[in-house]
Design a protein around this motif. Structure first.
Motif, PDB file in Angstrom:
ATOM      1  N   GLU A 225       0.830  -1.202   0.000  1.00 63.14           N
ATOM      2  CA  GLU A 225       0.000   0.000   0.000  1.00 63.14           C
ATOM      3  C   GLU A 225       0.867   1.256   0.000  1.00 63.14           C
ATOM      4  N   SER A 226       0.469   2.266  -0.741  1.00 56.63           N
ATOM      5  CA  SER A 226       1.249   3.500  -0.844  1.00 56.63           C
ATOM      6  C   SER A 226       1.038   4.373   0.385  1.00 56.63           C
ATOM      7  N   VAL A 227       1.981   5.287   0.577  1.00 56.84           N
ATOM      8  CA  VAL A 227       1.869   6.261   1.656  1.00 56.84           C
ATOM      9  C   VAL A 227       0.592   7.081   1.490  1.00 56.84           C
ATOM     10  N   GLU A 228       0.301   7.474   0.262  1.00 54.71           N
ATOM     11  CA  GLU A 228      -0.889   8.276  -0.016  1.00 54.71           C
ATOM     12  C   GLU A 228      -2.176   7.528   0.341  1.00 54.71           C
ATOM     13  N   SER A 229      -2.207   6.236   0.055  1.00 50.28           N
ATOM     14  CA  SER A 229      -3.383   5.433   0.385  1.00 50.28           C
ATOM     15  C   SER A 229      -3.571   5.330   1.894  1.00 50.28           C
ATOM     16  N   ILE A 230      -2.470   5.142   2.616  1.00 48.63           N
ATOM     17  CA  ILE A 230      -2.546   5.053   4.082  1.00 48.63           C
ATOM     18  C   ILE A 230      -3.000   6.382   4.670  1.00 48.63           C
TER      19      ILE A 230
END
Length: 267
Positions: A225-230
């Protein structure tokens, strides 16, 4: 327990226990007396492991938010269901609870230094210092200390880094989640901004219904999972995503703006 047994940060545990008991007794009526704290979801706390848990929450005051969580966490672990009735739950408190706070705030006087001994992981803000905007790199020691605290117990963090509502989530929290892979438990609080002054020390108004909702842990794919998604998951989980503004009554928005005008500097 040895008389001088310490935690990983060098704090003597019997002193920490005494401070939690003492400060807890002093502050109890702020959440069950002058005001009433309504709790939801405390049974989730009893199913969590002893270590490796990161609590993420919106933020309303410097100190009252954390103090209330110390009350709720210890009450739940002693068997109370959504209640902090009878402060006896602080007799044997959980000593490996930590919280992330600005170094500038926690070194600003005697009382903040006492609060810091209870469990603060102090960090240097990368965007603000002494009331002015700054732009500096993350101190790697700060991130390392959060990892040490997670390895030892539970950590509370306020990923917006400010008591103003609907401010952006700091990406550093998402990086910490990806690096240390903690269980991430969202908490949503309300009523503290109306109950207390900005620091959370002085009672501003009585008979305010405060609330704390503890939610189920987030489902996160730490590897992919990407930082942006988190970051987006955090925004929704602590109800600070911009979409929530659409369902807040206009009167409440005006009240928040009025309070913000009175608050000249950030945490």
């Amino acid at each position: 327990m040895g008389l001088f047994k310490k935690n990983p940060f060098g704090h003597i545990l019997w002193i920490k226990r005494f401070l939690i008991r003492f400060l807890g007794v002093l502050s109890h009526r702020r959440f069950r007396g002058f005001n009433e704290l309504q709790i939801e979801g405390s049974e989730i706390l009893r199913n969590l492991p002893e270590q490796g848990v990161l609590f993420i929450s919106n933020h309303q005051t410097y100190f009252a938010d954390v103090v209330s969580m110390f009350h709720v966490f210890n009450a739940a672990l002693s068997g109370r269901q959504d209640s902090i009735k009878n402060v006896g739950y602080l007799w044997n408190p959980k000593l490996n609870i930590y919280y992330v706070a600005a170094k500038e705030t926690m070194t600003s006087g005697f009382l903040p230094k006492v609060f810091a001994y209870v469990g603060a992981i102090t960090v240097e803000r990368t965007w603000r210092a002494k009331g002015e905007e700054v732009n500096r790199s993350v101190n790697p020691d700060d991130t390392k200390n959060i990892g040490v605290a997670l390895n030892d117990g539970w950590v509370i963090t306020f990923p917006q880094g400010t008591t103003k509502p609907f401010k952006p989530i700091r990406k550093g929290t998402a990086h910490i989640i990806k690096q240390y892979k903690p269980i991430v438990v969202p908490i949503v609080i309300d009523g503290f901004r109306r109950s207390f002054d900005k620091k959370g020390l002085r009672i501003k108004k009585r008979n305010i219904l405060q609330s704390m909702v503890i939610k189920e842990p987030l489902d996160i794919d730490y590897e992919n999972e990407s930082v942006e998604s988190i970051v987006e998951k955090i925004e929704y989980a602590i109800e600070q995503h911009s979409s929530f503004l659409k369902v807040i009554p206009q009167e409440a928005l005006e009240e928040m703006e009025e309070l913000n005008q009175k608050r000249k500097w950030d945490y």
